[in-house]
Design a protein around this motif. Structure first.
Motif, mmCIF file in Angstrom:
data_model
loop_
_atom_site.group_PDB
_atom_site.id
_atom_site.type_symbol
_atom_site.label_atom_id
_atom_site.label_comp_id
_atom_site.label_asym_id
_atom_site.label_seq_id
_atom_site.Cartn_x
_atom_site.Cartn_y
_atom_site.Cartn_z
ATOM 1 N N ASP A 60 42.113 47.152 43.742
ATOM 2 C CA ASP A 60 41.061 47.661 44.627
ATOM 3 C C ASP A 60 41.625 48.118 45.969
ATOM 4 O O ASP A 60 41.106 49.046 46.584
ATOM 5 C CB ASP A 60 39.999 46.580 44.862
ATOM 6 N N SER A 115 47.246 51.042 39.732
ATOM 7 C CA SER A 115 45.783 51.112 39.730
ATOM 8 C C SER A 115 45.255 51.609 38.388
ATOM 9 O O SER A 115 44.257 51.091 37.867
ATOM 10 C CB SER A 115 45.294 52.038 40.849
ATOM 11 N N ASP A 129 34.668 50.972 39.660
ATOM 12 C CA ASP A 129 35.745 50.941 38.667
ATOM 13 C C ASP A 129 35.503 51.923 37.529
ATOM 14 O O ASP A 129 36.434 52.572 37.039
ATOM 15 C CB ASP A 129 35.886 49.529 38.092
#
Length: 321
Positions: free
Chosen positions: A206, A55, A128
């Motif tokens: 995500d 991530s 984000d």
């Protein structure tokens, strides 16, 4: 409201579910089998060493390399960590905490859950950009904790004075702590090369961010033993003062004068404020296990500070636009 419920379900719900699984197994078999602890350990490794770095890498790949005021975020994370460590040490001296409890109190004060819990909260509330800001904020913290926090806690926990020495047994853990930093470097390099991020990688990222928190919650809950929290009211209270007062008093004013409100729509500024209130990180339970000081106290501080954060979290959401 839906974002708030999602955060509460993933963070608190996963721990409760994991704990419920352990209780059910103990009632069926009379004791938690070793396999449960092994599964818990592998779950933590999978989340921390694979999902979480993935991530981070994708987040830094999608966005431009940090510049300008954004470069203050790692400084703020380091400042918050130092503030937590110093405040904990000061309280240990003021209240005359015995060495065995002092070592645990110190690591609980120094270690805050900026990276995983903080990253998840910032991602859900701020998107984000929020996750990106949280990982910049946390960039130097794991290295500081393993390089300085571990040997300092060992020294305090043994009642020793003088200059702490880095224990060679920590090198493996130190290498693990460097994995997220490596993911940042790789993501920044890919961003600098202007390579396109595959769509599937963005979608998986995500999913991986909440999955990391959920899997860790399950793994922690599955091996969680509720200690006699009432025995540690004073120490827990001191740790809560560090987390809810001392660290924010350092981080928030610095964030306000750092210019973070002028970049990325003010998201880094909001992220820094949220991160300054993070509870004790689970990594704080590692030094007591290694050095032999009060593990029950560390577990109690982690559990209560996380529970307090969950309860007070709706108030924190007021700072989010």
């Amino acid at each position: 409201m839906s974002r708030l419920i999602f955060i509460l379900v993933v963070t608190a719900g996963s721990v409760i579910l994991g704990y419920g699984i352990r209780v059910a197994i103990m009632r069926l078999f009379g004791a938690a089998p070793d396999a449960l602890h092994d599964i818990s350990k592998r779950g933590k490794q999978f989340a921390f060493l694979l999902l979480f770095p993935f991530s981070i890498c994708i987040s830094f790949w999608k966005l431009a390399p940090p510049h300008g005021p954004l470069l203050m975020l790692p400084v703020l994370g380091a400042a918050g960590t130092i503030a937590g460590a110093f405040a904990a040490w000061l309280m240990i001296r003021i209240f005359g905490t015995p060495p065995r409890q002092a070592g645990s109190l110190f690591v609980c004060g120094m270690s805050s859950n900026f990276g995983i819990l903080g990253g998840f909260v910032c991602f859900v509330l701020l998107g984000d950009d929020g996750f990106y800001a949280s990982q910049l904020f946390n960039a130097f913290v794991p290295i500081m904790f393993f390089a300085f926090g571990f040997p300092l806690s060992g020294m305090i926990g043994r009642g020793q004075r003088g200059f702490p020495r880095l224990d060679s047994s920590l090198l493996k853990d130190f290498a693990s702590a460097a994995v997220p930093l490596g993911a940042m470097v790789l993501g920044t390099l890919l961003s600098t090369l202007d390579l396109p991020v595959p769509t599937i990688a963005m979608r998986l990222s995500d999913f991986a961010i909440p999955a990391t928190s959920g899997i860790l919650g399950l793994a922690i809950g599955a091996t969680l033993y509720l200690s006699s929290i009432h025995r540690y009211f004073q120490e827990i209270g001191l740790v809560l003062v560090v987390k809810m007062l001392a660290i924010p008093l350092v981080v928030v004013p610095l964030a306000m004068v750092s210019g973070l409100d002028s970049v990325m729509g003010g998201v880094p500024m909001t992220a820094a404020v949220l991160l300054s209130f993070m509870p004790v990180a689970f990594v704080a339970t590692i030094p007591p296990a290694i050095y032999g000081f009060d593990l029950d106290l560390a577990n109690a501080c982690w559990l209560v500070s996380t529970a307090v954060f969950v309860v007070l979290f709706p108030v924190a959401t007021w700072v989010v636009p």
